[in-house]
Motif scaffolding. Structure first.
Motif, PDB file in Angstrom:
ATOM      1  N   ALA A  40       0.841  -1.202   0.000  1.00 29.38           N
ATOM      2  CA  ALA A  40       0.000   0.000   0.000  1.00 29.38           C
ATOM      3  C   ALA A  40       0.873   1.248   0.000  1.00 29.38           C
ATOM      4  N   GLY A  41       1.981   1.165   0.745  1.00 29.08           N
ATOM      5  CA  GLY A  41       2.909   2.298   0.787  1.00 29.08           C
ATOM      6  C   GLY A  41       3.571   2.535  -0.560  1.00 29.08           C
ATOM      7  N   HIS A  42       3.937   1.449  -1.243  1.00 31.18           N
ATOM      8  CA  HIS A  42       4.543   1.596  -2.572  1.00 31.18           C
ATOM      9  C   HIS A  42       3.531   2.175  -3.559  1.00 31.18           C
ATOM     10  N   ALA A  43       2.275   1.675  -3.470  1.00 29.07           N
ATOM     11  CA  ALA A  43       1.236   2.140  -4.407  1.00 29.07           C
ATOM     12  C   ALA A  43       0.944   3.623  -4.212  1.00 29.07           C
ATOM     13  N   ALA A  44       1.213   4.115  -2.993  1.00 31.17           N
ATOM     14  CA  ALA A  44       0.960   5.531  -2.727  1.00 31.17           C
ATOM     15  C   ALA A  44       1.867   6.428  -3.566  1.00 31.17           C
ATOM     16  N   ASN A  45       2.940   5.862  -4.113  1.00 30.13           N
ATOM     17  CA  ASN A  45       3.856   6.650  -4.938  1.00 30.13           C
ATOM     18  C   ASN A  45       3.453   6.699  -6.413  1.00 30.13           C
ATOM     19  N   THR A  46       2.401   5.973  -6.770  1.00 34.57           N
ATOM     20  CA  THR A  46       1.939   6.057  -8.166  1.00 34.57           C
ATOM     21  C   THR A  46       1.145   7.343  -8.342  1.00 34.57           C
ATOM     22  N   ASN A  47       1.069   7.788  -9.575  1.00 29.95           N
ATOM     23  CA  ASN A  47       0.450   9.083  -9.886  1.00 29.95           C
ATOM     24  C   ASN A  47      -1.012   8.877 -10.304  1.00 29.95           C
ATOM     25  N   VAL A  48      -1.926   9.136  -9.363  1.00 35.12           N
ATOM     26  CA  VAL A  48      -3.357   8.904  -9.634  1.00 35.12           C
ATOM     27  C   VAL A  48      -3.865   9.816 -10.743  1.00 35.12           C
TER      28      VAL A  48
END
Lengths: 189, 125
Positions: A49-57
């Motif tokens: 979840a922490g890694h996914a938070a770095n993707t650009n929504v």
């Protein structure tokens, strides 16, 4: 010269369309396997979840909008082809290709920023999945755009109009895959 | 339906899809797990259904086309069912993941499947 068969009498469906549905079926297994593997790993790794938070929504959402819009132009191209309006079908396919180019442009910018921040394909398993899934999808976008350009060239001259529907089915499937990739890679944090 | 009517209906479907896209982005901002599941993944299923039904015209294809698609989806489920027990069952099914079993509880998952960046170098027995 014998004409190329384009209708299956037993199946009652044009051969090309049947072939495209088989392609879609095989793609379901390819992308489905990848996505299911991702989900299994994701459920085992709360830290993703922490890694996914770095993707650009914003980039992911914009690309979703682009693909949905290109699907609209693809289905309108199919409709124009059914009416026998090759030039309009070609123009709409051109719009769809523009959508593909827009998608790839946004994706390139997004990946450049992520790589600059150190989120490379070898950074960790999440980013490996991210680049693999989005990369394979991106290759399908490129392939679709090239095929659409060929179909549009013929359609402009009123030739092989049935192919507009076939590339449309493929393109909608590419859109459909992204519909699932978007929440998995960008939203689930 | 007139030809223009078809155009209008496709545009309407597109507008619904865009609306659902907005819902799928805004919903998870509340950071409530149930809301995220429904708005992100539930909405994705609805969007996929709309694309398949109205843009791919799946529902007006011969029934065996639907069988092809559903058969391939079923294959995916079979693959998952075959792999999942070995992924989730840490003591193993056809083998023992001894290095996982020996890890303290709570750390074993990330060691087996985890990120190389997060992984500790541990001797494997």
């Amino acid at each position: 010269m014998r004409p190329i068969a384009n209708t299956r009498s037993a199946a009652g469906i044009p051969t090309g369309r049947l072939a495209v549905w088989w392609v879609v079926g095989s793609e379901i297994v390819i992308f489905g396997g990848l996505l299911v593997a991702y989900i299994m790993y994701r459920l085992s790794h709360p830290e993703w979840a922490g890694h996914a938070a770095n993707t650009n929504v914003v980039a992911g959402g914009l690309n979703t909008l682009i693909l949905l819009s290109s699907s609209l132009s693809a289905v309108l191209a199919h409709q124009a082809a059914e009416r026998g309006d090759g030039p309009r079908a070609a123009r709409l396919l051109g719009l769809t290709i523009l959508g593909a180019l827009g998608f790839l442009t946004v994706k390139s910018i997004e990946w450049t920023m992520e790589i600059q921040h150190g989120f490379t394909i070898t950074a960790n398993s999440f980013w490996s999945f991210y680049y693999t899934a989005a990369g394979i999808h991106g290759l399908h976008v490129i392939a679709g755009a090239i095929i659409m350009a060929i179909v549009a060239r013929d359609a402009r001259e009123g030739r092989e109009l049935h192919r507009v529907e076939l590339i449309g089915i493929y393109w909608h499937f590419v859109d459909l895959v992204w519909i699932f990739l978007f929440p998995l890679l960008y939203i689930a944090k | 339906m007139s030809e223009d009517g078809h155009d209008t209906s496709y545009v309407k479907v597109w507008m619904v899809l865009v609306g659902l896209l907005i819902v799928s982005i805004v919903g998870p901002m509340f950071e409530i797990q149930a809301v995220t599941l429904v708005t992100a993944f539930g909405v994705a299923v609805v969007k996929a259904f709309l694309v398949a039904k109205y843009f791919m015209h799946l529902t007006v294809q011969p029934r065996f086309v639907v069988y092809i698609v559903c058969g391939c989806l079923a294959m995916m489920v079979v693959f998952w069912a075959g792999v999942a027990p070995d992924v989730y069952k840490w003591e193993g099914v056809n083998w023992k993941k001894e290095h996982v079993i020996q890890e303290p509880a709570g750390d074993s998952h990330s060691d087996l499947l985890g990120d190389p960046a997060d992984r500790h170098d541990r001797p494997r027995t």
